[in-house]
Design an enzyme around this catalytic site. Structure first.
Site, PDB file in Angstrom:
ATOM      1  CE1 TYR A  17     -61.576 107.352  65.261  1.00 25.59           C
ATOM      2  CE2 TYR A  17     -61.431 108.525  67.354  1.00 25.59           C
ATOM      3  CZ  TYR A  17     -61.194 108.462  65.992  1.00 25.59           C
ATOM      4  OH  TYR A  17     -60.565 109.507  65.363  1.00 25.59           O
ATOM      5  CG  HIS A  94     -60.330 105.308  57.970  1.00 25.33           C
ATOM      6  ND1 HIS A  94     -59.103 105.533  58.557  1.00 25.33           N
ATOM      7  CD2 HIS A  94     -60.128 105.385  56.628  1.00 25.33           C
ATOM      8  CE1 HIS A  94     -58.205 105.747  57.613  1.00 25.33           C
ATOM      9  NE2 HIS A  94     -58.795 105.660  56.430  1.00 25.33           N
TER      10      HIS A  94
HETATM   11  C1  DQA Z   1     -59.215 106.584  62.097  1.00 25.65           C
HETATM   12  C2  DQA Z   1     -59.488 107.999  61.572  1.00 25.65           C
HETATM   13  C3  DQA Z   1     -58.236 108.844  61.656  1.00 25.65           C
HETATM   14  O1  DQA Z   1     -58.500 110.143  61.152  1.00 25.65           O
HETATM   15  C4  DQA Z   1     -57.801 108.964  63.093  1.00 25.65           C
HETATM   16  O2  DQA Z   1     -56.615 109.726  63.168  1.00 25.65           O
HETATM   17  C5  DQA Z   1     -57.634 107.642  63.751  1.00 25.65           C
HETATM   18  C6  DQA Z   1     -58.614 106.598  63.485  1.00 25.65           C
HETATM   19  C7  DQA Z   1     -60.515 105.746  62.143  1.00 25.65           C
HETATM   20  O3  DQA Z   1     -60.420 104.537  62.278  1.00 25.65           O
HETATM   21  O4  DQA Z   1     -61.608 106.317  62.098  1.00 25.65           O
HETATM   22  O5  DQA Z   1     -56.756 107.452  64.575  1.00 25.65           O
HETATM   23  O6  DQA Z   1     -58.331 105.932  61.199  1.00 25.65           O
END
Ligand code: DQA
Length: 139
Positions: A17, A94
């Site tokens: 992230y 994402h």
């Molecule tokens: C997310 C991916 C999701 O699977 C995860 O639960 C998140 C963040 C991303 O930004 O990569 O909380 O949405």
């Protein structure tokens, strides 16, 4: 629109992230928007019903929506239905590459309502998402 657990960016796995906090990410997104000639506003909640209500409200004040619902992406039919009610062009984003991760993350219950999906590009993915949204807006 940021969903569940996006408020704790900066404390989540940086490999997946990145290292930016949510306020830092929003500064970057604001800059991308300015470069594209778009106005943005942000919301974040850890409550699914609130996210739905924010979507209901978006219909009254926005031309489109870029949403990262976090884990809700993978199972929230309530958010699917609220996005349908909003009736706005939407792009799913994402930070991580969800389609390359665990089986359960490869499912998105909102993708069929979105004009596009950007994933695995970190914060820069939001620029692509805004660009996609801009292209989907009526001129
Ligand atoms: C997310 C991916 C999701 O699977 C995860 O639960 C998140 C963040 C991303 O930004 O990569 O909380 O949405």
């Amino acid at each position: 629109m940021h969903g569940v657990n996006l408020d704790v960016l900066g404390r989540r796995d940086p490999e997946l992230y990145g290292r930016l906090t949510l306020p830092e990410l929003e500064v970057r997104v604001k800059r991308f928007a300015r470069e594209l000639g778009l106005d943005v506003s942000f919301s974040q909640t850890n409550h699914e019903g609130q996210f739905c209500e924010n979507l209901h409200r978006a219909a009254g004040g926005a031309d489109g929506v870029v949403l990262n619902p976090g884990a809700w992406t993978h199972y929230s039919w309530a958010i699917h239905d609220a996005l349908e009610v909003a009736g706005l062009p939407a792009v799913e984003v994402h930070l991580s590459g969800v389609d390359e991760r665990e089986e359960w993350r490869r499912v998105s219950v909102i993708r069929d309502l979105c004009v596009g999906c950007v994933q695995g590009k970190g914060v820069d993915g939001y620029r692509d998402a805004l660009q996609m949204l801009k292209e989907a807006l009526p001129v």
